[in-house]
Each structure stands twice: as structure tokens, then as C-alpha cells.
Design a protein around this motif. Structure first.
Motif, PDB file in Angstrom:
ATOM      1  N   VAL A 136       0.883  -1.193  -0.031  1.00 55.00           N
ATOM      2  CA  VAL A 136       0.069   0.045  -0.134  1.00 55.00           C
ATOM      3  C   VAL A 136       0.920   1.437   0.001  1.00 55.00           C
ATOM      4  CG1 VAL A 136      -2.035  -1.134   1.064  1.00 55.00           C
ATOM      5  CG2 VAL A 136      -0.112  -0.056   2.491  1.00 55.00           C
ATOM      6  N   LEU A 137       2.106   1.300   0.499  1.00 54.66           N
ATOM      7  CA  LEU A 137       2.983   2.365   0.604  1.00 54.66           C
ATOM      8  C   LEU A 137       3.143   2.957  -1.008  1.00 54.66           C
ATOM      9  CD1 LEU A 137       5.393   1.417   3.546  1.00 54.66           C
ATOM     10  CD2 LEU A 137       3.317   2.734   3.437  1.00 54.66           C
ATOM     11  N   THR A 138       3.242   1.957  -1.744  1.00 50.46           N
ATOM     12  CA  THR A 138       3.583   2.333  -3.087  1.00 50.46           C
ATOM     13  C   THR A 138       2.295   2.798  -3.936  1.00 50.46           C
ATOM     14  OG1 THR A 138       3.036   0.074  -4.084  1.00 50.46           O
ATOM     15  CG2 THR A 138       5.370   0.509  -3.261  1.00 50.46           C
ATOM     16  N   LEU A 139       1.228   3.188  -3.434  1.00 50.51           N
ATOM     17  CA  LEU A 139       0.188   3.615  -4.301  1.00 50.51           C
ATOM     18  C   LEU A 139      -0.051   5.024  -4.477  1.00 50.51           C
ATOM     19  CD1 LEU A 139      -2.599   1.054  -2.870  1.00 50.51           C
ATOM     20  CD2 LEU A 139      -1.186   0.791  -5.036  1.00 50.51           C
ATOM     21  N   GLY A 140       0.648   5.498  -3.653  1.00 48.58           N
ATOM     22  CA  GLY A 140       0.904   7.216  -3.701  1.00 48.58           C
ATOM     23  C   GLY A 140      -0.380   7.863  -3.075  1.00 48.58           C
ATOM     24  N   ASP A 141      -0.383   9.239  -3.419  1.00 47.52           N
ATOM     25  CA  ASP A 141      -1.136  10.295  -2.539  1.00 47.52           C
ATOM     26  C   ASP A 141      -2.524   9.911  -2.908  1.00 47.52           C
ATOM     27  OD1 ASP A 141       1.037  11.574  -1.411  1.00 47.52           O
ATOM     28  OD2 ASP A 141       1.367  12.938  -3.052  1.00 47.52           O
ATOM     29  N   ILE A 142      -2.844   9.605  -4.143  1.00 49.73           N
ATOM     30  CA  ILE A 142      -4.289   9.406  -4.710  1.00 49.73           C
ATOM     31  C   ILE A 142      -5.042   8.234  -3.936  1.00 49.73           C
ATOM     32  CG2 ILE A 142      -3.904   7.819  -6.488  1.00 49.73           C
ATOM     33  CD1 ILE A 142      -5.829   9.276  -8.106  1.00 49.73           C
ATOM     34  N   PHE A 143      -4.015   7.394  -3.436  1.00 50.26           N
ATOM     35  CA  PHE A 143      -4.590   6.272  -2.691  1.00 50.26           C
ATOM     36  C   PHE A 143      -5.057   6.685  -1.155  1.00 50.26           C
ATOM     37  CE2 PHE A 143      -3.628   3.040   0.590  1.00 50.26           C
ATOM     38  CZ  PHE A 143      -4.586   2.245   0.368  1.00 50.26           C
ATOM     39  N   TRP A 144      -4.097   7.540  -0.502  1.00 54.46           N
ATOM     40  CA  TRP A 144      -4.582   8.001   0.660  1.00 54.46           C
ATOM     41  C   TRP A 144      -5.541   8.950   0.743  1.00 54.46           C
ATOM     42  CZ3 TRP A 144      -3.002   4.869   4.049  1.00 54.46           C
ATOM     43  CH2 TRP A 144      -1.899   3.845   3.825  1.00 54.46           C
ATOM     44  N   ALA A 145      -5.570   9.677  -0.350  1.00 48.92           N
ATOM     45  CA  ALA A 145      -6.760  10.588  -0.494  1.00 48.92           C
ATOM     46  C   ALA A 145      -7.993   9.838  -0.410  1.00 48.92           C
ATOM     47  CB  ALA A 145      -6.491  11.687  -1.671  1.00 48.92           C
ATOM     48  N   TYR A 146      -8.147   8.976  -1.355  1.00 41.89           N
ATOM     49  CA  TYR A 146      -9.323   8.039  -1.061  1.00 41.89           C
ATOM     50  C   TYR A 146      -9.827   7.333   0.098  1.00 41.89           C
ATOM     51  CZ  TYR A 146     -12.354   4.074  -2.023  1.00 41.89           C
ATOM     52  OH  TYR A 146     -13.366   3.144  -2.090  1.00 41.89           O
ATOM     53  N   ILE A 147      -8.714   6.988   0.966  1.00 46.97           N
ATOM     54  CA  ILE A 147      -8.769   6.470   2.135  1.00 46.97           C
ATOM     55  C   ILE A 147      -9.267   7.602   3.223  1.00 46.97           C
ATOM     56  CG2 ILE A 147      -7.677   5.493   4.332  1.00 46.97           C
ATOM     57  CD1 ILE A 147      -8.160   3.468   1.883  1.00 46.97           C
ATOM     58  N   GLY A 148      -8.662   8.594   2.995  1.00 53.40           N
ATOM     59  CA  GLY A 148      -9.293   9.828   3.997  1.00 53.40           C
ATOM     60  C   GLY A 148     -10.790  10.244   3.823  1.00 53.40           C
ATOM     61  N   LEU A 149     -10.954  10.134   2.404  1.00 48.85           N
ATOM     62  CA  LEU A 149     -12.265  10.030   1.899  1.00 48.85           C
ATOM     63  C   LEU A 149     -13.450   9.274   2.608  1.00 48.85           C
ATOM     64  CD1 LEU A 149     -14.549  11.968   0.277  1.00 48.85           C
ATOM     65  CD2 LEU A 149     -14.042  10.278  -1.587  1.00 48.85           C
ATOM     66  N   ASN A 150     -12.985   8.063   2.759  1.00 50.60           N
ATOM     67  CA  ASN A 150     -13.795   6.961   3.372  1.00 50.60           C
ATOM     68  C   ASN A 150     -13.765   7.064   4.861  1.00 50.60           C
ATOM     69  OD1 ASN A 150     -14.230   4.379   1.520  1.00 50.60           O
ATOM     70  ND2 ASN A 150     -12.409   5.172   0.862  1.00 50.60           N
ATOM     71  N   VAL A 151     -12.858   7.679   5.598  1.00 53.09           N
ATOM     72  CA  VAL A 151     -12.974   8.075   6.908  1.00 53.09           C
ATOM     73  C   VAL A 151     -14.285   8.902   7.213  1.00 53.09           C
ATOM     74  CG1 VAL A 151     -11.739   9.160   8.949  1.00 53.09           C
ATOM     75  CG2 VAL A 151     -10.657   7.250   7.328  1.00 53.09           C
ATOM     76  N   LEU A 152     -14.006  10.055   6.604  1.00 54.15           N
ATOM     77  CA  LEU A 152     -14.932  11.121   6.613  1.00 54.15           C
ATOM     78  C   LEU A 152     -16.463  10.598   5.969  1.00 54.15           C
ATOM     79  CD1 LEU A 152     -12.797  14.177   5.154  1.00 54.15           C
ATOM     80  CD2 LEU A 152     -13.724  13.832   7.354  1.00 54.15           C
ATOM     81  N   CYS A 153     -16.463   9.716   5.211  1.00 56.45           N
ATOM     82  CA  CYS A 153     -17.773   9.008   4.760  1.00 56.45           C
ATOM     83  C   CYS A 153     -18.368   8.301   5.821  1.00 56.45           C
ATOM     84  CB  CYS A 153     -17.736   8.421   3.660  1.00 56.45           C
ATOM     85  SG  CYS A 153     -17.549   9.116   2.229  1.00 56.45           S
ATOM     86  N   GLY A 154     -17.643   7.841   6.825  1.00 57.95           N
ATOM     87  CA  GLY A 154     -18.060   6.790   7.909  1.00 57.95           C
ATOM     88  C   GLY A 154     -18.390   7.769   8.918  1.00 57.95           C
ATOM     89  N   MET A 155     -17.719   9.178   9.037  1.00 58.04           N
ATOM     90  CA  MET A 155     -18.274   9.877  10.152  1.00 58.04           C
ATOM     91  C   MET A 155     -19.402  10.597   9.744  1.00 58.04           C
ATOM     92  SD  MET A 155     -14.635  11.595  10.981  1.00 58.04           S
ATOM     93  CE  MET A 155     -13.350  10.804  12.086  1.00 58.04           C
ATOM     94  N   VAL A 156     -19.728  10.801   8.623  1.00 55.77           N
ATOM     95  CA  VAL A 156     -21.065  11.588   8.137  1.00 55.77           C
ATOM     96  C   VAL A 156     -22.168  10.945   7.948  1.00 55.77           C
ATOM     97  CG1 VAL A 156     -21.728  13.047   6.282  1.00 55.77           C
ATOM     98  CG2 VAL A 156     -19.570  13.379   7.030  1.00 55.77           C
ATOM     99  N   TRP A 157     -22.103   9.591   7.442  1.00 51.25           N
ATOM    100  CA  TRP A 157     -23.202   8.997   6.973  1.00 51.25           C
ATOM    101  C   TRP A 157     -24.031   8.103   8.084  1.00 51.25           C
ATOM    102  CZ3 TRP A 157     -20.723   6.307   2.295  1.00 51.25           C
ATOM    103  CH2 TRP A 157     -20.488   7.400   1.115  1.00 51.25           C
ATOM    104  N   SER A 158     -23.246   7.113   8.532  1.00 49.55           N
ATOM    105  CA  SER A 158     -23.799   6.260   9.524  1.00 49.55           C
ATOM    106  C   SER A 158     -24.417   6.759  10.851  1.00 49.55           C
ATOM    107  CB  SER A 158     -22.972   5.112   9.991  1.00 49.55           C
ATOM    108  OG  SER A 158     -23.799   3.787  10.752  1.00 49.55           O
ATOM    109  N   PRO A 159     -23.371   7.550  11.491  1.00 48.25           N
ATOM    110  CA  PRO A 159     -23.914   7.938  13.036  1.00 48.25           C
ATOM    111  C   PRO A 159     -25.393   8.877  12.895  1.00 48.25           C
ATOM    112  CG  PRO A 159     -21.529   8.312  12.664  1.00 48.25           C
ATOM    113  CD  PRO A 159     -22.333   7.740  11.379  1.00 48.25           C
ATOM    114  N   PHE A 160     -25.446   9.679  11.859  1.00 49.62           N
ATOM    115  CA  PHE A 160     -26.777  10.591  11.851  1.00 49.62           C
ATOM    116  C   PHE A 160     -27.839   9.803  11.711  1.00 49.62           C
ATOM    117  CE2 PHE A 160     -29.549  12.953   9.090  1.00 49.62           C
ATOM    118  CZ  PHE A 160     -30.017  13.590  10.316  1.00 49.62           C
TER     119      PHE A 160
END
Length: 597
Positions: free
Chosen positions: A284-308
């Protein structure tokens, strides 16, 4: 016999009718088509075709039943928050722990779902998965009857262990019998069955308590998870017969001269599905910034969708002074969008095969959820009704989880898709768990802002709004990184046009995970449910992505830091849950009781 030969014979026959001297016996009547024989042959082969059709759809019905119970049980608690507080004396923190217990195991089970299934086999995995889900829900029912919130939390924790393997089993069954018979449609129907069960649960759980008492929703959930277990046993008992009958019907079609592909074996189906759930963390370390931007987006989606969505019923009740029935009814509309928008979104993505279009759809969904939070954050004296905000949020949530999955093959090389999807669900559940627990702790300290306006709920909604805006910003960063990579590749002559392939209905099929993400079902959970199953025949190759691999040193260093942050984030979600449960879960004697039991 050729068409020309038939025409010649027919002309000779009509000449004999006009010429009395023509000897009909000279005609070779064996060359004429025998329509009666054709009809008999046709009727002889129609039955096997109908049998094969019915058998495959019976198997699909069984596979859908595996997950209906888990989906229904996952959304039972939200509308019951006020009733549980009144009759069991549960606090906001204790209710949040109940919801978080569902998603906590989703932080690691998606990483091992494929490995477990490949090691244990479909039969044993399915029995374990449906048995664990049924057992966990039975503990929840027992805890409700005894008034023990601790036992209910433990039951939901056990419940969450079974959802990831369950999704792999569902996929394997569908792939086994539908591999060459409309696999995409079958997976989509399985996904919609889970979404439909979630909506029905949110819509009916409170009315069940009014009509049959507090225990009724939990009895219904336990009964449905028990039904899933029984259906699983029945399917295991008749599965060999179903497959044999399907193959015999296919062979009958082959005898007619039709090209027919047979259903694949159980081992082949399991291997095919398990490959799509295999997570390799070493690269996973070789996948670059675009991969980690996607992972960060997933974290925020989990925070925004399910709890509410789990807290919505109680928030609407307290903020708009609705009774519990009206609040639960209006909150259930948050889940109705996916029933219509999932198929529509899948159709659009299939027809417009451009990652840029998918990212724009995702931006549209994020804007609609932001509009929903904005409406709900405004003073209720101004808005009067929450429905516009609910409908806006429902529209945004209706197709965004699907987009979060189908964009993956455009961001990472094909061999990293399964790894990315596993991490995607893991981090999404971690974000959901953290926000759910913190929201419960926050709501426990409610203070009126002014008059009837609950200040704690106001600030909580504003926090959700802020997280949603941050989600949009991360999405913009992701789109920019994708555009930059495409532009560089084009300048270097690595790609001929911008239309990098994206999933199609034939190439990528959706199942709910926990997504299991039928994930789209990856064994993520009964909540999510949207995941990918890739068929190799039309999957883009790594060369079509032209990603720099390995990434340059700076990206690798950033990737190492991001990986450490993700590990700490998941560990924090566990520590937060366990620490809060240790200090905040009270015994039955310590909680205020109400005689309304």
C-alpha cells in the motif's frame, strides 16, 4: 437442410398441384421440415430451460435470505432510542455503544473475510456466519428481556463478527449459479434486498413496539436472523441437487445446438470470490497520494453517514417536538433513496464510462447531504419541518456508497483493488464508531441553548455539517490528484484519451457488506453493503492505468506516515469503545427503571 433446397422442393410440390401428370411419389418428402417433430423437440427442451431458470432464482432467493435478517436487525435500534431510555433507563452514551458495537468488528473483519472463506470452505463458513449472527441477535433479545444493556452490547458485538464472512458466502452462491446467467443483475438484486430490509426495519420497528410491546422488534429481528440460519441449512442440504439440476438443464440446451456455459463448481466460485476479498497490506505504501486521499474520504464518509442515520429519529423528535412514531417514520426516509438510486446510478456509470463523471456524481451526492445538514441545522422555528433536509440527505446518501466503490479501479491498479476495498470498509467503520461514541457522550451533556432549542443537538448537527464540508474538500483534492495524474500520463504519451474504463454491469457486480459493500457485499456489514465483484473477462489491465509504480520517495514517506495514522486511528476506535463501555455501561440496578415495562 439448406433454405435453397427447401425452396426448390416447395416449388416442385406446387408444380405437382398444378400438373396432373406429376408423380408425387417422386418427391423426397424426407427433406421437408416436419413441423410436428420440431414442436415435440421444442417442447421437450423447454422444460429443462424453465427448470434451470427456476432453480437459479430459487438459489438467489436463498442467498438474499442469508442477509435479510442481518440487515433488518442492524437498523432496529435507531427508532427505539427514546423508548429504550424511558423503559430501560439507557443513556445517550449507552445507546451509542449499542450502535458502535455493530460496526466495531467491521474495522478488521473486511481484511480477513476472503482468507477465512478460502480456508474453511463455503459450507462451514456459511454455517458459522449465519450462526454467529443469529446467536448475537438472540443475546440482544435476551438482554432486552432481562433489561441488561451490557448483554445487548455484547450480543451486537458478536453479531458484527458474522457479517463479513456472510457476505463472502452470499457472493459465492450467486457466482456459482449465475456466473454465465446475468451475474450483474443477480448481485444487484441481492444488494437491493438488503437495502429494502434496512428500510423496512427503520419503518416498522417502532410501530411493532406500539402494537406488540417493547420486545417485538427484537423478536422480529431474531426470528429473521434465525430464518437466515435455517435457510442456510436448507440450501446446504439441497445445493448439490440444485447445481446438478441446473447443469442437466444446460446440457439439454446444448443438445439443441445452443451454446451454453455451465455453472462453475463450488471450489471455483469460492476461489473467485475469495480473490476479490484478499487484502495485501505490503504494497500500500507504493500507491501514492491518490490512494491515501481516497482512504481519507472513506474515513469522513463513515463519520458523516452512519452515525446520523442511527441518531436521526431521536434528533428529529427532540428538535422538532415530534412524537416518537412520526419521528421514526420521517427518519426512515433517510434509507429509501438507495432503493431507487442504486439501480439508476449503476446504469449511468455503466453507460458513461468515465471516472471524471463518477467523481462529479460523488460531488453531487456530497452537496445534497450538505444541503440536508444545512436545513436541519437551521433553527426549527424557521424551517418548521425536517422533511426537505431529510429528502436532500436521502438523495445524497442514496447512491454515494456505490460511487465510493466503483471509482476504485480508476484510482489504483487492478491487483490492488481488493486491498483498497478492504481498507475502505475498515477505515469507514472506524470513523463511524468513533463519531458514534463521541456523539453519545456529547448528547449526554445536553444543555438548552435558548427556549426549546436544544443546544447540544444544534452543535452536533453543526459538527456533522462541518465534517460534510471537509468531505467535499477531500473529494476536491482526490479529483485534482486524479486529473494531475491523467494530465501527466497524457503529456508523456502513456494514454490516448481520457476515457479510462470504469466498472460496467458485466464487469463489476455489486453485492452488500457490511457492501457485503452483499458488499457490492464485501464482508463489511449489514449496514453497508456495497462491494465489488470483478469478472476477469472485461476488467481493465494495469497498463491502462499507467500509474507510476513504485511511487517516488516523497510519496512513499508520506504513505508510511499515513499508514501509521490509519493503524492508530483503528486502535483509537477500539480503545474509545472499550474504555467508554468499561466506565459508562451500567448494571440494571444502577439505571433508573420505569414501570412501563
Amino acid at each position: 437442410m439448406s433454405d435453397t433446397r427447401q425452396l426448390q422442393l416447395l416449388n416442385r410440390g406446387s408444380s405437382c398441384v398444378e400438373d396432373p401428370d406429376c408423380n408425387v411419389d417422386d418427391l423426397d418428402l424426407t427433406d421437408f421440415p416436419t413441423h410436428t417433430s420440431d414442436r415435440n423437440t421444442h417442447s421437450r427442451h423447454v422444460t429443462p430451460r424453465i427448470e434451470a431458470y427456476l432453480i437459479r432464482w430459487l438459489a438467489l432467493l436463498c442467498a438474499c435470505c442469508f442477509g435479510i435478517g442481518s440487515h433488518y436487525a442492524s437498523w432496529t435500534l435507531g427508532p427505539l432510542k427514546s423508548r429504550l431510555a424511558r423503559e430501560l433507563g439507557t443513556s445517550d452514551v449507552e445507546f451509542s455503544l449499542l450502535i458502535s458495537a455493530l460496526s466495531l468488528n467491521g474495522t478488521w473483519t473486511p481484511l480477513l473475510g476472503g482468507v477465512m472463506a478460502s480456508k474453511l470452505g463455503t459450507t462451514l463458513t456459511s454455517i458459522i456466519a449465519t450462526g454467529v449472527v443469529f446467536g448475537g441477535q438472540a443475546l440482544v433479545l435476551l438482554g432486552d428481556m432481562q433489561g441488561s444493556v451490557r448483554l445487548m452490547v455484547f450480543g451486537l458485538f458478536v453479531f458484527g463478527l458474522g457479517t463479513s464472512p456472510l457476505s463472502v458466502v452470499q457472493e459465492s452462491i450467486i457466482v456459482r449459479l449465475f456466473n454465465t446467467h446475468g451475474l450483474g443483475v443477480s448481485m444487484a438484486l441481492g444488494l437491493l434486498a438488503g437495502k429494502g430490509a434496512s428500510f423496512i426495519s427503520a419503518r416498522t420497528s417502532y410501530p411493532l413496539t406500539e402494537r406488540f410491546g417493547r420486545h417485538a422488534p427484537f423478536i422480529a429481528s431474531t426470528s429473521l436472523t434465525g430464518l437466515s440460519f435455517v435457510v442456510n441449512l436448507v440450501y446446504i442440504f439441497v445445493s448439490k441437487w440444485l447445481v446438478r439440476m441446473d447443469q442437466e438443464a444446460s446440457e439439454a440446451q446444448s443438445e439443441r445446438g445452443q451454446h451454453t456455459l455451465h455453472s462453475i463448481s463450488e471450489t471455483e466460485a469460492l476461489e473467485k470470490v475469495a480473490r476479490k476479498h484478499y487484502v495485501n497490506l505490503s504494497n500500500v505504501l507504493t500507491l501514492g497520494d491518490i490512494f491515501w486521499a481516497y482512504i481519507g474520504l472513506n474515513v469522513l464518509c463513515g463519520m458523516v453517514w452512519s452515525p446520523f442515520t442511527h441518531l436521526a429519529s431521536n434528533i428529529l423528535e427532540r428538535r422538532y417536538e415530534l412524537d416518537e412514531a412520526d419521528a421514526s417514520t420521517q427518519a426512515s426516509y433517510l434509507l429509501v433513496g438507495s432503493l431507487v438510486l442504486y439501480p439508476a446510478c449503476g446504469y449511468l456509470v455503466d453507460r458513461i464510462k468515465r471516472p471524471q463523471f463518477t467523481l462529479r456524481l460523488f460531488m453531487l451526492s456530497a452537496i445534497f447531504t450538505t444541503m440536508g445538514y444545512t436545513w436541519l441545522s437551521m433553527p426549527p422555528q424557521w424551517t418548521r419541518t425536517p422533511l426537505p433536509g431529510i429528502l436532500s440527505f436521502s438523495f445524497g446518501l442514496g447512491f454515494s456508497p456505490l460511487l465510493l466503490v466503483v471509482i476504485v479501479p480508476a484510482l489504483v491498479p487492478l491487483k490492488y483493488v481488493s486491498t483498497t476495498l478492504g481498507l475502505h470498509k475498515s477505515l469507514e467503520h472506524a470513523g463511524s464508531t468513533i463519531v458514534q461514541v463521541l456523539a453519545g457522550m456529547w448528547l449526554d451533556k445536553r444543555k438548552p441553548l435558548s427556549g426549546q432549542l436544544d443546544g447540544t443537538i444544534q452543535y452536533l448537527l453543526l459538527t456533522f455539517l462541518l465534517l460534510n464540508i471537509l468531505q467535499i474538500l477531500v473529494l476536491i483534492v482526490l479529483a485534482y490528484l486524479y486529473w494531475s495524474r491523467w494530465r501527466i500520463d497524457r503529456e508523456l504519451g502513456c494514454t490516448e484519451d481520457a476515457d479510462i474504463p470504469t466498472p460496467t454491469s458485466e464487469g463489476y457486480t455489486l453485492v452488500d457488506q457490511n457492501e457485503t459493500e452483499m458488499a457490492p457485499i464485501r464482508g463489511a456489514s449489514p449496514i453497508v453493503e456495497e462491494q465489488l465483484l470483478l469478472t476477469p473477462s472485461v476488467v481493465p489491465t494495469d497498463d491502462q492505468f499507467n500509474l507510476p509504480n513504485p511511487a517516488h520517495d516523497a510519496e512513499i514517506r508520506r504513505g508510511r506516515n499515513f499508514a501509521c495514522a490509519c493503524i492508530l486511528f483503528i486502535c483509537f476506535s477500539w480503545l474509545l469503545f472499550l474504555g467508554t463501555a468499561l466506565f459508562q455501561l451500567r448494571s440494571k440496578e444502577d439505571r433508573p427503571q420505569n414501570s412501563a415495562n
